[in-house]
Design a protein around this motif. Structure first.
Motif, short mmCIF file in Angstrom:
data_model
loop_
_atom_site.label_atom_id
_atom_site.label_comp_id
_atom_site.label_asym_id
_atom_site.label_seq_id
_atom_site.Cartn_x
_atom_site.Cartn_y
_atom_site.Cartn_z
N TYR A 104 -7.95 11.89 -2.77
CA TYR A 104 -8.15 11.10 -3.99
C TYR A 104 -7.42 9.78 -3.78
O TYR A 104 -6.22 9.77 -3.49
CB TYR A 104 -7.58 11.84 -5.21
CG TYR A 104 -7.55 10.99 -6.46
CD1 TYR A 104 -8.71 10.80 -7.21
CD2 TYR A 104 -6.38 10.38 -6.89
CE1 TYR A 104 -8.68 10.01 -8.36
CE2 TYR A 104 -6.35 9.59 -8.03
CZ TYR A 104 -7.51 9.42 -8.76
OH TYR A 104 -7.49 8.64 -9.90
N ASN B 115 -6.64 6.01 -5.44
CA ASN B 115 -6.66 5.18 -6.64
C ASN B 115 -6.24 3.76 -6.26
O ASN B 115 -5.13 3.55 -5.78
CB ASN B 115 -5.69 5.78 -7.68
CG ASN B 115 -5.69 5.03 -9.01
OD1 ASN B 115 -4.67 4.96 -9.69
ND2 ASN B 115 -6.83 4.46 -9.40
N LEU C 234 -11.80 5.01 5.85
CA LEU C 234 -10.43 5.02 6.39
C LEU C 234 -9.90 6.45 6.50
O LEU C 234 -9.28 6.81 7.51
CB LEU C 234 -9.53 4.18 5.46
CG LEU C 234 -8.06 4.05 5.86
CD1 LEU C 234 -7.91 3.23 7.14
CD2 LEU C 234 -7.26 3.38 4.73
N ILE D 232 -2.12 0.84 -4.26
CA ILE D 232 -3.06 1.85 -3.79
C ILE D 232 -2.31 3.16 -3.63
O ILE D 232 -1.28 3.21 -2.95
CB ILE D 232 -3.68 1.43 -2.45
CG1 ILE D 232 -4.39 0.09 -2.62
CG2 ILE D 232 -4.65 2.50 -1.94
CD1 ILE D 232 -4.49 -0.69 -1.33
N ASN D 233 -2.83 4.20 -4.25
CA ASN D 233 -2.22 5.52 -4.15
C ASN D 233 -3.20 6.45 -3.45
O ASN D 233 -4.31 6.67 -3.93
CB ASN D 233 -1.89 6.04 -5.56
CG ASN D 233 -1.19 7.38 -5.56
OD1 ASN D 233 -1.35 8.18 -6.48
ND2 ASN D 233 -0.39 7.67 -4.54
N ILE D 234 -2.78 6.95 -2.29
CA ILE D 234 -3.62 7.87 -1.51
C ILE D 234 -3.02 9.27 -1.63
O ILE D 234 -1.87 9.48 -1.26
CB ILE D 234 -3.66 7.45 -0.02
CG1 ILE D 234 -4.25 6.05 0.12
CG2 ILE D 234 -4.43 8.47 0.81
CD1 ILE D 234 -4.20 5.48 1.54
N ARG D 235 -3.80 10.18 -2.18
CA ARG D 235 -3.30 11.55 -2.34
C ARG D 235 -4.09 12.48 -1.42
O ARG D 235 -5.32 12.52 -1.47
CB ARG D 235 -3.45 12.03 -3.79
CG ARG D 235 -2.93 11.01 -4.82
CD ARG D 235 -2.60 11.65 -6.15
NE ARG D 235 -1.23 12.14 -6.09
CZ ARG D 235 -0.64 12.89 -7.03
NH1 ARG D 235 -1.32 13.27 -8.10
NH2 ARG D 235 0.61 13.30 -6.88
N ILE D 236 -3.36 13.18 -0.56
CA ILE D 236 -3.99 14.10 0.40
C ILE D 236 -3.23 15.43 0.38
O ILE D 236 -2.09 15.50 -0.08
CB ILE D 236 -3.96 13.53 1.84
CG1 ILE D 236 -2.52 13.10 2.24
CG2 ILE D 236 -4.92 12.35 1.98
CD1 ILE D 236 -2.38 12.65 3.69
N LEU E 65 -2.92 4.57 7.75
CA LEU E 65 -3.51 4.54 6.40
C LEU E 65 -3.00 3.33 5.63
O LEU E 65 -3.76 2.63 4.96
CB LEU E 65 -3.16 5.82 5.62
CG LEU E 65 -3.83 7.12 6.06
CD1 LEU E 65 -3.30 8.28 5.22
CD2 LEU E 65 -5.36 7.03 5.93
N VAL F 230 1.18 0.43 -0.90
CA VAL F 230 0.41 1.66 -0.67
C VAL F 230 1.38 2.83 -0.73
O VAL F 230 2.42 2.81 -0.05
CB VAL F 230 -0.29 1.65 0.70
CG1 VAL F 230 -1.14 2.92 0.87
CG2 VAL F 230 -1.14 0.41 0.89
N VAL F 231 1.07 3.83 -1.54
CA VAL F 231 1.91 5.02 -1.62
C VAL F 231 1.05 6.24 -1.32
O VAL F 231 0.00 6.44 -1.92
CB VAL F 231 2.57 5.17 -3.01
CG1 VAL F 231 3.38 6.45 -3.08
CG2 VAL F 231 3.45 3.96 -3.31
N ILE F 232 1.53 7.04 -0.34
CA ILE F 232 0.82 8.26 0.04
C ILE F 232 1.54 9.47 -0.56
O ILE F 232 2.75 9.62 -0.38
CB ILE F 232 0.78 8.41 1.58
CG1 ILE F 232 0.08 7.20 2.21
CG2 ILE F 232 0.13 9.72 1.99
CD1 ILE F 232 0.26 7.10 3.73
N ASP F 233 0.80 10.29 -1.29
CA ASP F 233 1.37 11.54 -1.79
C ASP F 233 0.77 12.70 -1.02
O ASP F 233 -0.47 12.84 -0.96
CB ASP F 233 1.02 11.74 -3.28
CG ASP F 233 1.66 10.70 -4.18
OD1 ASP F 233 2.80 10.31 -3.93
OD2 ASP F 233 1.00 10.29 -5.16
N GLU F 234 1.62 13.51 -0.44
CA GLU F 234 1.15 14.72 0.25
C GLU F 234 1.41 15.91 -0.65
O GLU F 234 2.54 16.14 -1.07
CB GLU F 234 1.88 14.86 1.58
CG GLU F 234 1.56 13.71 2.54
CD GLU F 234 2.34 13.81 3.84
OE1 GLU F 234 1.76 14.23 4.84
OE2 GLU F 234 3.53 13.44 3.83
N ASN G 106 6.00 7.27 3.68
CA ASN G 106 4.80 7.35 2.84
C ASN G 106 4.65 6.14 1.92
O ASN G 106 3.72 6.09 1.13
CB ASN G 106 4.87 8.62 1.98
CG ASN G 106 4.69 9.90 2.79
OD1 ASN G 106 4.86 9.88 4.00
ND2 ASN G 106 4.33 10.98 2.15
N GLY H 290 4.27 2.01 1.73
CA GLY H 290 3.97 0.83 2.52
C GLY H 290 3.99 -0.43 1.68
O GLY H 290 3.62 -0.42 0.50
#
Lengths: 67, 67, 67, 67, 67, 67
Positions: free
Chosen positions: B3, B5, B28, C4-8, C21, C42-46, E51, E53
Motif C-alpha cells: 500500500y 500513499n 517500483l 510518500i508512505n510505502i507499507r509492505i 525504494l 519517504v517512509v517505509i513501514d514493514e 526506513n 528517506g
C-alpha cells in the motif's frame, strides 16, 4: 525531519488557525527533540463530520444531539 | 500487496500525471521487491496549500514569498 | 515537498532494497511533477504478516496455504 | 482507544452507509478486543477515482473498461 | 476529538520526551481550536533510520556522512 | 478495494484476535458497501503504550493510575 499529521473535523478552522497549528507543531518538535524545523512537515486533514465517528456514531449525529 | 500513499499539495496535478504516479509507484515495488502488481494499491492525497506546512509555515505563505 | 508512505509486509527487505525504494519514489515525484527532491520524504513501514490482511485473511495464513 | 481509518473510493456512499461503517467498526473492536467504544475513533476518507490505483492503473480507467 | 500522528526516526527519544510531545500536541489543539483534550489522540511512530528517506537517501546514509 | 488501517495499543492481541479483526473489517465493507473482499486490505498497527496518548497523557501513565 519529522512528519506530523493533524486530523480534525471540518468545522471552520481559518487559514490563520491552521498556520498556528503548523507553527506550533513544528516548534514542539524543536523544543522537545531538537529536530530541524527546515525539514519538518505538518499536514492538516479536515474531515467532514459525516466521515468522523466517535463512540460508534458520526460527529454529525453528535452535533444534532448537542453533544 | 503493498500500500503506497503519496501526499502532495493540490497544485494542479492532471489525471495523466496521477496515472503516471500510480503506474510508476506500482512498477517500483515490482522491480525492487518482486511484489505482485495486481494487489498493489496506490492512493494519492492532494492537500490544500493552507493545510501543508514546512519549516513552520504554510505552503500558501511560502508561495506568496516566492519560495 | 511530497510525503510518500510505502507499507509492505515484513518479509526480509534488505537495507539496499529499502534505499532503492526511497531513491526510486523520490525520483518518480521529480520526473512526473517536478517536485524538489531535497524536501521529499519517504517512509517505509514493514508490517508483520499476522497484522496484514487481504481477502479477509492474514498474510500468515495465505503463506501457509502457499498463496 | 483504537483509531480506525477506512479509505474508500468516492463513489456515492451515503451518510447512512458511513454511519453503519462507523458503528460496525467500533463494535468490531469491542467484540474482538474488549475496547472501550467511548474513545474509539473511526475516520472515513473518500478518495477520487483518479487518485486511487490498483494493479498500476487508476480506478477511473478500470471503471471505463468495466472492470 | 482530533487525531495527531507524529512520525520521527527511532533515535533514542525517551519516555519522558514522548510524554512531552503528547502533552504539547494535545495542548496545541486546545489553544488554537478549543478542542476537547479528553478525546484528543496522539500516536507517535518511531521509524528505523533505514526506513526513512529524505532527498532520495536513507537517514542511515545521511548520518554516516555526518549530514 | 478499500484500505483499512486499525491502530491499537500493543497490549497482547493474539494472532487469532488479529485474524478476527481482519475478517470482520473486510466483511463490514462487503455488507455495507458491497466492496470486493479480494482486493480489500486491512493493516493492523500495534503501538507501544509509551507512544499512544489520550487526554494529554500516555497510556502507560494511565495504566499505572488504573485508568
Amino acid at each position: 525531519m519529522p512528519y506530523i499529521n493533524i486530523r480534525i473535523t471540518k468545522e471552520g478552522a481559518t487559514p490563520e488557525q491552521k498556520a498556528q497549528l503548523i507553527k506550533g507543531a513544528t516548534q514542539l518538535l524543536v523544543d522537545v527533540l531538537g529536530k530541524n524545523p527546515q525539514t519538518t512537515v505538518v499536514v492538516i486533514d479536515e474531515v467532514e463530520t459525516d466521515n468522523w465517528g466517535i463512540a460508534g456514531e458520526t460527529v454529525t449525529e453528535r452535533r444534532k444531539r448537542g453533544a
